[in-house]
Design an enzyme around this catalytic site. Structure first.
Site, PDB file in Angstrom:
ATOM      1  N   HIS A 361       0.829  -1.213   0.000  1.00  0.00           N
ATOM      2  CA  HIS A 361       0.000   0.000   0.000  1.00  0.00           C
ATOM      3  C   HIS A 361       0.857   1.255   0.000  1.00  0.00           C
ATOM      4  CE1 HIS A 361      -1.984   3.352   2.175  1.00  0.00           C
ATOM      5  NE2 HIS A 361      -2.979   3.056   1.370  1.00  0.00           N
ATOM      6  N   TYR A 369      -0.681   6.845  -6.355  1.00  0.00           N
ATOM      7  CA  TYR A 369      -1.734   7.805  -6.010  1.00  0.00           C
ATOM      8  C   TYR A 369      -1.185   9.217  -5.830  1.00  0.00           C
ATOM      9  CZ  TYR A 369      -5.508   9.969  -3.315  1.00  0.00           C
ATOM     10  OH  TYR A 369      -6.490  10.808  -2.860  1.00  0.00           O
ATOM     11  N   SER A 392      -3.189  -2.257  -9.536  1.00  0.00           N
ATOM     12  CA  SER A 392      -3.082  -3.334  -8.559  1.00  0.00           C
ATOM     13  C   SER A 392      -3.816  -4.578  -9.034  1.00  0.00           C
ATOM     14  CB  SER A 392      -3.645  -2.872  -7.211  1.00  0.00           C
ATOM     15  OG  SER A 392      -3.529  -3.888  -6.237  1.00  0.00           O
ATOM     16  N   HIS A 396      -2.088  -8.211  -9.798  1.00  0.00           N
ATOM     17  CA  HIS A 396      -2.571  -9.416  -9.128  1.00  0.00           C
ATOM     18  C   HIS A 396      -2.979 -10.484 -10.143  1.00  0.00           C
ATOM     19  CE1 HIS A 396      -2.752  -7.040  -5.416  1.00  0.00           C
ATOM     20  NE2 HIS A 396      -2.927  -8.180  -4.763  1.00  0.00           N
TER      21      HIS A 396
END
Length: 486
Positions: A361, A369, A392, A396
């Protein structure tokens, strides 16, 4: 009454420790802690905006579960999971004795999953040596010429494009070639692919953190440019964080007993996952029990997969985010162990995404971000959040596709579609415990769907292999059309 007093006393001790630590940190709200390599810290005042620009601040703090396990009544939950592992062992022994008349635990599937380790080791070594030398040497070469070169933009673009091309060949194409060409088994595939992603994220963080410093600090006449030390970069490649700093808070010594216990827990988790697959997944989805596709069989399979699914989720969290990262943190005396927060108490998916995996994160927040907001002059917060979600979800899905050897975008749909919806609908304004129940119910159902669909597709890929290599056939799940019996 006695038990109640003991619980209250232990909880009070833990809360007092946490409160003391919070008060210690709060008395310096406008200082940045910059520990040096010998453990000493220096403080420089800064405003709130400056702190945001400085990025993540590392500090000495233990992992949350290590603190919680000091409470006996919380540690009992850990003991319960160990008891379940023992029950799995006993049940496997009993089944083997009844079916084959022997009491021997076999781990054929485990050896298969981690096969061809020599190829894996060689691939990892190539990626490591490249990541160790090429980004660092590229930075030193670029930085030594930057302030003397007539065209700074041309030099930066040329070096950036050249480094990107080499990155694509070594950290992009090479791992995929190894996985596909050598037909690695699943666990070995995941090792190569996850290390590929880790090296890419680490090298990007190193370049992203050091380049602005070189650009803002021109050297004087006769002075040589100052670059990060090679030892600090080497340490960064192994320490459990994806955010580069020239120094981190360090512990005074290594607790070897803690290392041994943590290593034992990692091995225990490995066998735990094996027993979950053998006892709860394979008997349901193996070909001998396969039934023709119908809504009823699908619904029953999903709900049957909820228990192994949520157990695998908790197991992955405990094995990697707690045990594995703490193992490397202890061996490297890395003091900041906040690899996760209390995600299990989340009443919103927004908080769950922030607290489940703090390590990843932080990387997404600071380099995805926040950089997106800086480029848009803080006008596109929703677009920045959506872009991070999409990136993300794609990563994944890429990891699962390469790991399993087939494309089935279950994770992508759950992450990029339902995850985005839940992130905006179940936001931080939801504080009622009811929303914690809803979050757990969604996790249960989501894990059940993933385990069910991926297991079905795994066996369908084996018993109904592709007959061609067209794009449509590569991206169409075989379980949608495969029908096999016994």
């Amino acid at each position: 009454m006695k038990v109640k007093l003991e619980v209250l006393e232990q909880v009070q001790d833990q809360l007092s420790h946490i409160l003391d630590k919070a008060l210690t940190e709060s008395v310096q709200p406008f200082t940045k802690i910059q520990p040096t390599t010998n453990g000493k810290t220096t403080k420089t005042p800064s405003s709130r905006s400056q702190r945001m620009d400085d990025g993540k601040v590392f500090m000495d703090r233990p992992s949350l579960l290590d603190e919680l396990f000091e409470i006996n009544h919380i540690r009992t939950i850990y003991h319960m999971f160990i008891a379940v592992l023992l029950i799995f062992c006993l049940s496997t022994l009993a089944v083997d004795y009844i079916d084959e008349g022997r009491l021997v635990l076999e781990f054929d599937m485990l050896f298969f999953a981690f096969g061809k380790l020599q190829t894996v080791t060689l691939a990892w070594f190539v990626m490591f040596v490249y990541t160790l030398f090429v980004p660092y040497c590229s930075l030193v070469l670029w930085g030594s010429m930057y302030h003397r070169f007539p065209s700074k933009l041309g030099l930066s673009l040329g070096m950036g494009l050249l480094l990107s091309a080499v990155q694509y060949c070594v950290l992009g194409h090479f791992p995929i070639h190894v996985v596909v060409y050598h037909q690695l088994p699943p666990a070995s595939r995941f090792i190569v692919i996850l290390e590929q992603i880790r090296f890419l994220m680490k090298s990007y963080s190193f370049i992203r953190e050091t380049v602005p410093v070189v650009m803002k600090n021109p050297t004087k006449e006769g002075e040589s440019p100052r670059f990060p030390t090679f030892s600090s970069y080497l340490y960064f490649l192994f320490c459990p964080t994806l955010i580069y700093r020239e120094s981190y808070p360090r512990n005074n010594h290594i607790r070897w007993k803690y290392v041994g216990v943590t290593l034992g827990m990692i091995l225990g988790c490995l066998f735990y996952g094996y027993f979950i697959l053998v006892r709860l997944c394979i008997p349901v989805f193996r070909p001998a029990t396969n039934q023709p596709f119908s809504k009823r069989t699908m619904v029953l399979a999903v709900f049957h997969s909820i228990l192994p699914g949520i157990m695998l989720l908790l197991l992955c969290f405990f094995a990697f985010l707690h045990c594995w990262l703490n193992l490397f943190g202890e061996l490297l005396r890395f003091a900041d162990r906040m690899f996760y927060k209390d995600w299990w108490n989340s009443t919103s998916f927004a908080n769950y995404y922030r607290t489940w995996n703090v390590v990843v994160h932080d990387w997404l927040y600071y380099y995805g971000y926040r950089d997106f907001l800086s480029l848009s002059k803080r006008k596109c917060r929703t677009a920045a959040m959506l872009s991070v979600f999409i990136v993300s979800a794609v990563v994944h899905e890429y990891a699962l596709t390469m790991g399993f050897g087939f494309f089935y975008p279950v994770m992508f749909c759950l992450f990029a579609v339902f995850g985005v919806v839940f992130n905006f609908t179940m936001n931080d304004k939801r504080q009622s415990p009811v929303f914690n129940v809803i979050m757990w119910a969604c996790l249960f159902l989501g894990q059940g769907v993933q385990v069910c669909l991926y297991c079905q597709e795994w066996y369908a890929q084996i018993h109904c292999p592709r007959t061609g290599n067209s794009f449509l056939e590569l991206v169409t799940p075989r379980s949608w059309s495969c029908s096999y019996q016994g």
